[in-house]
Design a protein around this motif. Structure first.
Motif, PDB file in Angstrom:
ATOM      1  N   LEU A 183      -6.863  52.589 -53.369  1.00 21.91           N
ATOM      2  CA  LEU A 183      -5.649  52.677 -52.558  1.00 21.91           C
ATOM      3  C   LEU A 183      -6.008  53.319 -51.227  1.00 21.91           C
ATOM      4  CD1 LEU A 183      -2.556  52.571 -52.124  1.00 21.91           C
ATOM      5  CD2 LEU A 183      -2.407  54.768 -53.319  1.00 21.91           C
ATOM      6  N   ILE A 184      -5.743  52.604 -50.125  1.00 18.09           N
ATOM      7  CA  ILE A 184      -6.073  53.085 -48.784  1.00 18.09           C
ATOM      8  C   ILE A 184      -4.795  53.188 -47.960  1.00 18.09           C
ATOM      9  CG2 ILE A 184      -7.357  52.612 -46.652  1.00 18.09           C
ATOM     10  CD1 ILE A 184      -9.284  50.902 -48.336  1.00 18.09           C
ATOM     11  N   PHE A 185      -4.517  54.364 -47.435  1.00 13.80           N
ATOM     12  CA  PHE A 185      -3.367  54.491 -46.545  1.00 13.80           C
ATOM     13  C   PHE A 185      -3.621  55.594 -45.534  1.00 13.80           C
ATOM     14  CE2 PHE A 185      -2.517  57.159 -50.197  1.00 13.80           C
ATOM     15  CZ  PHE A 185      -1.905  58.292 -49.701  1.00 13.80           C
ATOM     16  N   GLY A 186      -3.046  55.424 -44.336  1.00 13.29           N
ATOM     17  CA  GLY A 186      -3.335  56.376 -43.276  1.00 13.29           C
ATOM     18  C   GLY A 186      -2.158  56.775 -42.428  1.00 13.29           C
ATOM     19  N   GLY A 187      -0.960  56.330 -42.783  1.00 21.38           N
ATOM     20  CA  GLY A 187       0.197  56.690 -41.983  1.00 21.38           C
ATOM     21  C   GLY A 187       0.259  55.874 -40.705  1.00 21.38           C
ATOM     22  N   SER A 188       1.330  56.061 -39.948  1.00 17.19           N
ATOM     23  CA  SER A 188       1.545  55.251 -38.751  1.00 17.19           C
ATOM     24  C   SER A 188       0.480  55.489 -37.691  1.00 17.19           C
ATOM     25  CB  SER A 188       2.927  55.567 -38.159  1.00 17.19           C
ATOM     26  OG  SER A 188       3.028  56.944 -37.838  1.00 17.19           O
ATOM     27  N   GLN A 189      -0.046  56.717 -37.613  1.00 11.79           N
ATOM     28  CA  GLN A 189      -1.059  57.019 -36.601  1.00 11.79           C
ATOM     29  C   GLN A 189      -2.472  56.736 -37.078  1.00 11.79           C
ATOM     30  OE1 GLN A 189      -0.500  60.719 -34.161  1.00 11.79           O
ATOM     31  NE2 GLN A 189       0.967  61.212 -35.757  1.00 11.79           N
ATOM     32  N   ARG A 212     -14.653  43.232 -58.962  1.00 14.51           N
ATOM     33  CA  ARG A 212     -13.991  44.204 -59.845  1.00 14.51           C
ATOM     34  C   ARG A 212     -12.907  45.000 -59.126  1.00 14.51           C
ATOM     35  NH1 ARG A 212     -17.539  48.370 -62.789  1.00 14.51           N
ATOM     36  NH2 ARG A 212     -15.417  48.883 -63.472  1.00 14.51           N
ATOM     37  N   ILE A 213     -12.857  44.897 -57.804  1.00 10.45           N
ATOM     38  CA  ILE A 213     -11.998  45.776 -57.008  1.00 10.45           C
ATOM     39  C   ILE A 213     -10.603  45.186 -56.814  1.00 10.45           C
ATOM     40  CG2 ILE A 213     -11.638  46.739 -54.697  1.00 10.45           C
ATOM     41  CD1 ILE A 213     -14.649  47.159 -54.530  1.00 10.45           C
ATOM     42  N   THR A 214      -9.618  45.994 -57.127  1.00 10.55           N
ATOM     43  CA  THR A 214      -8.239  45.733 -56.722  1.00 10.55           C
ATOM     44  C   THR A 214      -7.977  46.621 -55.515  1.00 10.55           C
ATOM     45  OG1 THR A 214      -7.488  45.193 -58.952  1.00 10.55           O
ATOM     46  CG2 THR A 214      -5.820  45.936 -57.389  1.00 10.55           C
ATOM     47  N   LEU A 215      -7.792  46.008 -54.360  1.00  9.14           N
ATOM     48  CA  LEU A 215      -7.663  46.757 -53.114  1.00  9.14           C
ATOM     49  C   LEU A 215      -6.232  46.689 -52.602  1.00  9.14           C
ATOM     50  CD1 LEU A 215      -9.095  48.360 -50.866  1.00  9.14           C
ATOM     51  CD2 LEU A 215      -9.449  46.170 -49.688  1.00  9.14           C
ATOM     52  N   ILE A 216      -5.657  47.861 -52.378  1.00  8.96           N
ATOM     53  CA  ILE A 216      -4.318  47.974 -51.797  1.00  8.96           C
ATOM     54  C   ILE A 216      -4.473  48.808 -50.535  1.00  8.96           C
ATOM     55  CG2 ILE A 216      -1.953  48.761 -52.146  1.00  8.96           C
ATOM     56  CD1 ILE A 216      -2.474  48.505 -55.167  1.00  8.96           C
ATOM     57  N   GLN A 217      -4.193  48.203 -49.377  1.00 12.73           N
ATOM     58  CA  GLN A 217      -4.469  48.869 -48.105  1.00 12.73           C
ATOM     59  C   GLN A 217      -3.286  48.792 -47.165  1.00 12.73           C
ATOM     60  OE1 GLN A 217      -8.256  47.971 -46.423  1.00 12.73           O
ATOM     61  NE2 GLN A 217      -7.920  49.143 -44.557  1.00 12.73           N
ATOM     62  N   ASP A 254      -1.741  54.363 -60.394  1.00 10.30           N
ATOM     63  CA  ASP A 254      -2.633  53.299 -60.843  1.00 10.30           C
ATOM     64  C   ASP A 254      -3.982  53.317 -60.128  1.00 10.30           C
ATOM     65  OD1 ASP A 254      -2.844  51.165 -62.699  1.00 10.30           O
ATOM     66  OD2 ASP A 254      -2.676  49.717 -61.064  1.00 10.30           O
ATOM     67  N   ALA A 255      -4.168  54.210 -59.155  1.00  8.14           N
ATOM     68  CA  ALA A 255      -5.392  54.227 -58.352  1.00  8.14           C
ATOM     69  C   ALA A 255      -6.532  54.946 -59.061  1.00  8.14           C
ATOM     70  CB  ALA A 255      -5.119  54.883 -57.008  1.00  8.14           C
ATOM     71  N   ASN A 256      -7.722  54.362 -58.985  1.00  5.51           N
ATOM     72  CA  ASN A 256      -8.935  55.057 -59.411  1.00  5.51           C
ATOM     73  C   ASN A 256      -9.483  55.931 -58.298  1.00  5.51           C
ATOM     74  OD1 ASN A 256      -9.259  52.117 -60.983  1.00  5.51           O
ATOM     75  ND2 ASN A 256      -9.727  53.909 -62.228  1.00  5.51           N
ATOM     76  N   LEU A 257      -9.209  55.523 -57.052  1.00  2.45           N
ATOM     77  CA  LEU A 257      -9.702  56.258 -55.892  1.00  2.45           C
ATOM     78  C   LEU A 257      -8.720  56.062 -54.744  1.00  2.45           C
ATOM     79  CD1 LEU A 257     -12.018  57.810 -54.380  1.00  2.45           C
ATOM     80  CD2 LEU A 257     -12.936  55.558 -53.776  1.00  2.45           C
ATOM     81  N   VAL A 258      -8.427  57.162 -54.060  1.00  3.44           N
ATOM     82  CA  VAL A 258      -7.575  57.120 -52.867  1.00  3.44           C
ATOM     83  C   VAL A 258      -8.456  57.381 -51.652  1.00  3.44           C
ATOM     84  CG1 VAL A 258      -5.678  58.248 -51.652  1.00  3.44           C
ATOM     85  CG2 VAL A 258      -5.541  57.903 -54.125  1.00  3.44           C
ATOM     86  N   ILE A 259      -8.257  56.609 -50.602  1.00  6.93           N
ATOM     87  CA  ILE A 259      -8.919  56.864 -49.316  1.00  6.93           C
ATOM     88  C   ILE A 259      -7.825  57.010 -48.276  1.00  6.93           C
ATOM     89  CG2 ILE A 259     -10.582  56.064 -47.597  1.00  6.93           C
ATOM     90  CD1 ILE A 259     -11.886  54.348 -49.720  1.00  6.93           C
ATOM     91  N   GLY A 260      -7.795  58.155 -47.601  1.00  7.71           N
ATOM     92  CA  GLY A 260      -6.703  58.370 -46.665  1.00  7.71           C
ATOM     93  C   GLY A 260      -6.961  59.517 -45.719  1.00  7.71           C
ATOM     94  N   GLY A 274      -2.942  63.762 -59.554  1.00 10.33           N
ATOM     95  CA  GLY A 274      -4.276  63.980 -60.082  1.00 10.33           C
ATOM     96  C   GLY A 274      -5.173  62.774 -59.885  1.00 10.33           C
ATOM     97  N   ARG A 275      -5.485  62.471 -58.626  1.00  6.10           N
ATOM     98  CA  ARG A 275      -6.364  61.348 -58.320  1.00  6.10           C
ATOM     99  C   ARG A 275      -7.430  61.799 -57.334  1.00  6.10           C
ATOM    100  NH1 ARG A 275      -4.293  60.278 -62.229  1.00  6.10           N
ATOM    101  NH2 ARG A 275      -3.035  58.462 -62.808  1.00  6.10           N
ATOM    102  N   PRO A 276      -8.670  61.335 -57.498  1.00  7.68           N
ATOM    103  CA  PRO A 276      -9.744  61.710 -56.574  1.00  7.68           C
ATOM    104  C   PRO A 276      -9.546  61.016 -55.234  1.00  7.68           C
ATOM    105  CG  PRO A 276     -10.515  60.025 -58.083  1.00  7.68           C
ATOM    106  CD  PRO A 276      -9.116  60.375 -58.525  1.00  7.68           C
ATOM    107  N   ALA A 277     -10.047  61.638 -54.172  1.00  6.87           N
ATOM    108  CA  ALA A 277      -9.792  61.087 -52.847  1.00  6.87           C
ATOM    109  C   ALA A 277     -10.987  61.262 -51.920  1.00  6.87           C
ATOM    110  CB  ALA A 277      -8.566  61.750 -52.226  1.00  6.87           C
ATOM    111  N   ILE A 278     -11.159  60.265 -51.063  1.00  8.94           N
ATOM    112  CA  ILE A 278     -12.024  60.398 -49.893  1.00  8.94           C
ATOM    113  C   ILE A 278     -11.092  60.624 -48.713  1.00  8.94           C
ATOM    114  CG2 ILE A 278     -13.598  59.202 -48.320  1.00  8.94           C
ATOM    115  CD1 ILE A 278     -14.713  57.702 -50.744  1.00  8.94           C
ATOM    116  N   ILE A 279     -11.260  61.765 -48.050  1.00 12.04           N
ATOM    117  CA  ILE A 279     -10.359  62.147 -46.969  1.00 12.04           C
ATOM    118  C   ILE A 279     -11.086  62.010 -45.633  1.00 12.04           C
ATOM    119  CG2 ILE A 279      -8.900  63.960 -46.021  1.00 12.04           C
ATOM    120  CD1 ILE A 279      -7.993  62.903 -48.737  1.00 12.04           C
ATOM    121  N   ILE A 280     -10.491  61.248 -44.724  1.00 13.65           N
ATOM    122  CA  ILE A 280     -11.020  61.074 -43.371  1.00 13.65           C
ATOM    123  C   ILE A 280      -9.957  61.628 -42.426  1.00 13.65           C
ATOM    124  CG2 ILE A 280     -11.950  59.450 -41.681  1.00 13.65           C
ATOM    125  CD1 ILE A 280     -12.498  57.517 -44.004  1.00 13.65           C
ATOM    126  N   PRO A 281     -10.052  62.890 -42.022  1.00 15.90           N
ATOM    127  CA  PRO A 281      -8.987  63.513 -41.229  1.00 15.90           C
ATOM    128  C   PRO A 281      -8.753  62.797 -39.900  1.00 15.90           C
ATOM    129  CG  PRO A 281     -10.509  65.170 -42.082  1.00 15.90           C
ATOM    130  CD  PRO A 281     -11.134  63.836 -42.326  1.00 15.90           C
TER     131      PRO A 281
END
Length: 368
Positions: A183-189, A212-217, A254-260, A274-281
């Motif tokens: 799951l990838i989301f970053g807000g309007s900005q 294997r990837i289900t990608l929701i962006q 439903d996410a295995n990994l969040v990127i945001g 309770g989901r692991p995340a890669i955070i890109i400030p």
């Protein structure tokens, strides 16, 4: 005994959602709640008992000299509006949740000697709250430590109040489906950088891995078509690209990994579910507070922090490959993220509010 409490915030969802959660808790306890915001702020969803007022108020940052002058004028006029409202409402307490729109109401309350509590969502005290803190009785914080709180102002760690729809997912087990759901989301900005850079890493995965990837962006409307074209040959198991998601609680669950990004609301929801995340400030965030937020979650092992300037598609590809091969790494991170979640933050803020109205002094620099 029923009390009248004014909640005031900026108009963004990051400020309004915590205020709405606290409003629901205060109403449950029999208090009267009034909401004061700017022209962007909407009424609280599903809380018709809360009357909403809109003031003139705008941020003075990131503007020309003329723009700053006009914003300052609106804040001054908004303060006059707020004072008239407070004389009419006669609240027992004002709680400010940050954002420049909270300045007129909080300053007016402080001038009228109405007790004020501030809630700070980030790991660095926001600019509006920095202006207001010296006149507040207490600063309630989302993170255990928050920089730039004046030394003489008491603070207490209560957590970040979240939407009830997120709280309902708090005990959801980590997903064990065969898909690898990202799951990838970053807000309007923040979505544009993610739309341009993350595909560089994802497209470096093998065709078997992508299958294997289900990608929701999330993507800005103007970026959707280009992103779909980029992923045209990806052959993901499933691909959803939208500018906004109405069902974020279900997507997080439903996410295995969040990127945001590193907004306090995002990190809090990641921790609660309770989901692991890669955070890109977002590097343009005021005082780089998103990095400070992300470091808190990274320090407990619940997230991985990547700065935009350090982004490397090959390195991220290898990290994703590691996660796909060894999901136990993500399971452990999910547990650590959830382990630092505070699930009753709204109740804690309501407790503090009631204590303040009773004249009970909270211990400073502590956690409930």
């Amino acid at each position: 005994m029923t009390k009248t409490i004014v909640l005031t915030t900026g108009g963004s969802g990051g400020h309004i959602f915590p205020a709405q959660s606290v409003a629901a808790e205060l109403l449950k306890r029999g208090h009267k709640v009034i909401f004061i915001t700017d022209h962007r702020g909407s009424v609280f969803q599903n809380l018709p008992e809360v009357q909403t007022y809109h003031l003139l108020a705008e941020s003075v940052t990131g503007r020309s000299i003329f723009g700053k002058a006009m914003a300052a004028l609106k804040l001054w006029l908004g303060a006059g509006q707020a004072m008239k409202l407070l004389f009419k409402i006669k609240p027992d307490l004002v709680i400010g949740f940050g954002g420049y729109a909270s300045i007129p109401t909080v300053i007016s309350a402080e001038m009228m000697h109405i007790p004020v509590i501030l809630h700070e969502q980030n790991a660095i005290l926001g600019r509006a709250n920095r202006i207001l803190a010296k006149g507040a009785k207490l600063v309630a914080t989302s993170f255990p430590t928050v920089a730039r709180i004046p030394s003489r102002v008491p603070s207490i760690h209560v957590g970040q109040p979240v939407r009830s729809a997120i709280l309902e997912k708090a005990d959801s087990p980590y997903p064990t489906h065969e898909d690898f759901n990202i799951l990838i989301f970053g807000g309007s900005q923040g979505a544009r950088f993610l739309s341009k850079q993350l595909p560089l890493a994802l497209m470096k995965l093998s065709s078997q891995e992508r299958a294997r990837i289900t990608l929701i962006q999330q993507a800005r409307p103007e970026d959707e078509e280009a992103l779909r074209e980029t992923y045209k040959e990806a052959n993901f198991k499933s691909l959803i690209i939208q500018p906004f998601f109405q069902n974020m609680p279900e997507l997080l669950t439903d996410a295995n990994l969040v990127i945001g990004r590193g907004g306090a609301g995002t990190l809090t929801e990641v921790m609660v579910v309770g989901r692991p995340a890669i955070i890109i400030p977002l590097p343009s965030a005021a005082d780089d507070h998103q990095t400070a937020n992300a470091k808190v979650l990274e320090s407990v092992g619940g997230a991985w922090l990547i700065q935009e300037k350090d982004f490397d598609a090959d390195a991220l590809c290898e990290k994703l490959r590691e996660f796909i091969r060894d999901p136990a790494v993500l399971v452990a991170a999910a547990q650590k993220a959830h382990g630092v979640a505070i699930l009753n933050a709204a109740e804690r803020v309501a407790d503090i509010a009631e204590d303040m109205m009773k004249g009970v002094k909270n211990d400073s620099k502590t956690s409930l």
